[in-house]
Design a protein around this motif. Structure first.
Motif: not given
Length: 455
Positions: A290-301, A315-325
């Protein structure tokens, strides 16, 4: 008041299952004793083929909703659904025997198994549909309400009658316990003789007039069904109605006894531990890709975090792979929708295969979440929902989950109305949670991912 005791759902499914299993066992008997060359089959192998056959059929039937009566009773689905489920079943049994035991077969008995089994199941189900079209099984309902539930009269009647789902109940008469004339009451009392079931939806049963209660009691003694609207809704839809303000807090939330809840905790710990290892391993494998493909198709965190409301409202923090702009909510908080323009093309791929959800394993390991429970929501939406939905905060009694009953039973939530429907399923889970229900959720989650359904 009793729960719905209908020939219409559980008993119909049981009759259908008995017929199916008779055909499945007969077909396995032909396959094991006649189709497979006796040199290749021993008693132990016969038992294993029978076991695999029965398990594979039940698994396929569950995954492909073979006992969804809403589909079963529709003639256009009967033959097509029967064919693809039974064809898959005979194929699995055949391939198991070939791959595991390298079996040799007699041609004609094998053809009987492969061709006649789907045909027999299709004909049995076609007969089942037509027989129950002839037999009158839909119950004529008297729906009783009061002034506090009158505002939802149309929606509640539609729930009883059903839309996409056949409830096998039909409202023939409605009656309000408030302010009716003596003449109207007499007409009502005479009409109850033609009614099969009473569904009561009042704020308090103390408001029901005495003469009305006497008629109700006589109906019960004649074998007619008398149930509360909540009991009906819970039995048919496997959810709890929250739009009707008629039921007390205690009726909505009847928890199981302590012994069963204790076993549930042991089971939940085992599930969380096992899936943490499995999902954690999958997460570690996916990160570099996901990190490698993120560099080309989904630039950002790569990963984004967001505060959600958890158990007891903390409240607590939830984590996800970023899928939005990046900065997707620059204009303010907004619920995600299925075709949200903020989702990137690569993000759609992540969402399609639920890969974006994998980092939530970090919240499970930290103890903020578990695998099965209500989906955590953001505080801004929780505050809005608390104002318009009764009992919304009840969903915070247990830890939120990566998957849950609402996620596998209802579509992707896109607005506040969807949140109301999902709450109905969350409350049902809190009230009825058990090892069996958790297993159903796990199984449905797997099929949801495999077939890209729902959530």
């Amino acid at each position: 008041m009793s729960k719905p005791s209908i020939l219409n759902s559980i008993e119909r499914k049981f009759i259908l299952l008995v017929g199916d299993m008779f055909i499945i066992l007969a077909s396995l008997n032909v396959f094991v004793n006649d189709a497979i060359d006796k040199e290749y089959i021993s008693l132990e192998r016969k038992i294993s083929v029978f076991g695999v056959g029965i398990f594979s059929y039940l698994a396929l039937a569950y995954i492909l909703e073979f006992y969804n009566l809403g589909k079963v009773i529709k003639r256009r689905y009967v033959l097509s659904q029967s064919l693809y489920v039974s064809v898959l079943y005979v194929f699995v049994v055949f391939m198991f025997s070939v791959i595991v035991y390298d079996a040799s077969f007699w041609r004609m008995p094998l053809l009987y198994f492969l061709l006649l089994t789907p045909l027999e199941i299709g004909l049995w189900r076609f007969l089942f549909v037509n027989v129950f079209r002839i037999i009158p099984t839909t119950k004529k309902v008297l729906y009783v309400y009061d002034e506090s539930t009158e505002k939802n009269l149309r929606e509640d009647v539609e729930s009883i009658n059903g839309g996409e789902l056949d409830t096998f109940y039909k409202v023939k008469l409605t009656y309000s316990v408030n302010g009716k004339s003596l003449e109207h009451k007499r007409f009502f009392l005479s009409a109850t003789e033609k009614i099969d079931a009473w569904i009561i939806n009042t704020k308090s049963y103390n408001n029901i007039p005495m003469d009305f209660e006497n008629v109700m009691l006589k109906s019960i003694l004649k074998g007619k069904e008398v149930i509360s609207f909540t009991s009906f809704y819970e039995s048919i839809y496997e959810a709890l109605p929250v739009r009707s303000h008629n039921d007390s807090f205690y009726e909505i939330l009847q928890f199981r006894n302590k012994k069963i809840r204790y076993l549930q905790k042991i089971f939940s710990f085992g599930v969380n531990f096992f899936l943490s290892v499995v999902v954690g391993f999958v997460f570690l494998i996916c990160v570099p890709f996901v990190f490698f493909l993120n560099l080309f198709f989904n630039r950002g965190p790569l990963i984004y975090s967001q505060k959600r409301v958890g158990q007891y409202g903390k409240e607590f923090k939830i984590y996800k792979f970023r899928s939005m702009v990046v900065n997707a909510e620059a204009a303010g908080a907004k619920m995600a929708t299925r075709n949200d323009s903020r989702i990137t093309p690569f993000g759609r791929v992540l969402r399609l295969f639920r890969i974006d959800e994998l980092p939530q394993i970090l919240s499970v390991i930290k103890g903020d979440m578990q695998f099965i429970g209500p989906r955590p929501e953001r505080k801004v939406f929780v505050n809005q929902l608390n104002k318009i939905i009764p009992f919304y905060n009840v969903r915070h009694l247990i830890k939120p989950g990566i998957t849950g009953w609402a996620q596998v039973k209802y579509k992707y939530g896109e607005n506040l109305d969807d949140s109301v429907r999902k709450l109905e399923y969350d409350l049902y889970y809190i009230k009825n949670r058990s090892i069996t229900l958790d297993l159903r959720i796990i199984f449905k989650t797997v099929t949801t991912v495999l077939f890209s359904r729902g959530v």
